[in-house]
Scaffold this motif. Structure first.
Motif, mmCIF file in Angstrom:
data_model
loop_
_atom_site.group_PDB
_atom_site.id
_atom_site.type_symbol
_atom_site.label_atom_id
_atom_site.label_comp_id
_atom_site.label_asym_id
_atom_site.label_seq_id
_atom_site.Cartn_x
_atom_site.Cartn_y
_atom_site.Cartn_z
ATOM 1 N N GLY A 142 -26.505 34.163 -7.673
ATOM 2 C CA GLY A 142 -25.821 35.422 -7.403
ATOM 3 C C GLY A 142 -24.379 35.327 -6.965
ATOM 4 O O GLY A 142 -23.754 36.350 -6.703
ATOM 5 N N ALA A 143 -23.802 34.157 -6.844
ATOM 6 C CA ALA A 143 -22.398 34.039 -6.455
ATOM 7 C C ALA A 143 -21.505 34.315 -7.670
ATOM 8 O O ALA A 143 -21.887 34.086 -8.807
ATOM 9 C CB ALA A 143 -22.112 32.655 -5.901
ATOM 10 N N VAL A 144 -20.300 34.855 -7.395
ATOM 11 C CA VAL A 144 -19.365 35.226 -8.459
ATOM 12 C C VAL A 144 -17.977 34.726 -8.078
ATOM 13 O O VAL A 144 -17.541 34.900 -6.938
ATOM 14 C CB VAL A 144 -19.340 36.764 -8.644
ATOM 15 C CG1 VAL A 144 -18.355 37.161 -9.710
ATOM 16 C CG2 VAL A 144 -20.715 37.290 -8.975
ATOM 17 N N THR A 145 -17.275 34.101 -9.023
ATOM 18 C CA THR A 145 -15.885 33.694 -8.807
ATOM 19 C C THR A 145 -14.992 34.756 -9.426
ATOM 20 O O THR A 145 -15.123 35.091 -10.602
ATOM 21 C CB THR A 145 -15.607 32.327 -9.451
ATOM 22 O OG1 THR A 145 -16.514 31.374 -8.905
ATOM 23 C CG2 THR A 145 -14.199 31.876 -9.177
ATOM 24 N N LEU A 146 -14.086 35.320 -8.611
ATOM 25 C CA LEU A 146 -13.205 36.410 -9.049
ATOM 26 C C LEU A 146 -11.771 35.925 -9.152
ATOM 27 O O LEU A 146 -11.342 35.017 -8.430
ATOM 28 C CB LEU A 146 -13.267 37.567 -8.050
ATOM 29 C CG LEU A 146 -14.640 38.203 -7.807
ATOM 30 C CD1 LEU A 146 -14.528 39.275 -6.737
ATOM 31 C CD2 LEU A 146 -15.189 38.783 -9.085
ATOM 32 N N LEU A 147 -11.013 36.568 -10.046
ATOM 33 C CA LEU A 147 -9.577 36.325 -10.178
ATOM 34 C C LEU A 147 -8.839 37.537 -9.627
ATOM 35 O O LEU A 147 -9.102 38.668 -10.029
ATOM 36 C CB LEU A 147 -9.201 36.125 -11.643
ATOM 37 C CG LEU A 147 -9.672 34.843 -12.308
ATOM 38 C CD1 LEU A 147 -9.351 34.886 -13.792
ATOM 39 C CD2 LEU A 147 -9.001 33.652 -11.666
ATOM 40 N N GLY A 148 -7.897 37.270 -8.700
ATOM 41 C CA GLY A 148 -7.102 38.354 -8.143
ATOM 42 C C GLY A 148 -5.947 38.725 -9.062
ATOM 43 O O GLY A 148 -5.801 38.198 -10.160
#
Length: 132
Positions: free
Chosen positions: A102-108
């Motif tokens: 369930g972890a997600v890597t996001l780009l700002g």
């Protein structure tokens, strides 16, 4: 203790324990009944847990997040001082990678990346034509 009361107790004891085999069989039957009741309670507990889990799992909404999707991030720090009309959702952010569990890597906006719990994000539902 008088002799007479002592004889009365002995007589009652002999009468109650007259046949030891009958008492033993009754005790064995009681133990078997107790074992059956315990097994039935175990089965009822297992059935209850299965029904409760099915009910809980039915209420869970699964998020189909993929790399490249736009999402909003929930700002939990606004709980203390929310402000009158301030939104608790930040973003939109782009998903770089969906990690296991369930972890997600996001780009700002400035292409910096950070990892958050997938429960803190929701899909950004905006028309692509309205974005500038």
């Amino acid at each position: 203790m008088s002799r007479r009361s002592q004889r009365g107790k002995m007589w009652a004891t002999k009468l109650l324990n007259l046949d030891i085999r009958t008492a033993q069989e009754k005790r064995v039957m009681n133990l078997h009944e107790l074992e059956e009741i315990r097994l039935e309670a175990y089965d009822n507990s297992r059935i209850y847990k299965e029904i409760t889990k099915a009910f809980h799992d039915k209420k869970i909404r699964h998020k189909d997040l993929k790399a490249g999707d736009k999402v909003l991030l929930f700002n939990s720090k606004l709980r203390i001082f929310p402000g009158k009309l301030k939104s608790r959702w930040l973003g939109p952010f782009e998903i770089k990678e969906v990690l296991p569990y369930g972890a997600v890597t996001l780009l700002g906006k400035s292409k910096n990346e950070f990892t958050v719990n997938g429960q803190r994000v929701k899909k950004y539902m905006a028309n692509e034509s309205t974005e500038v």
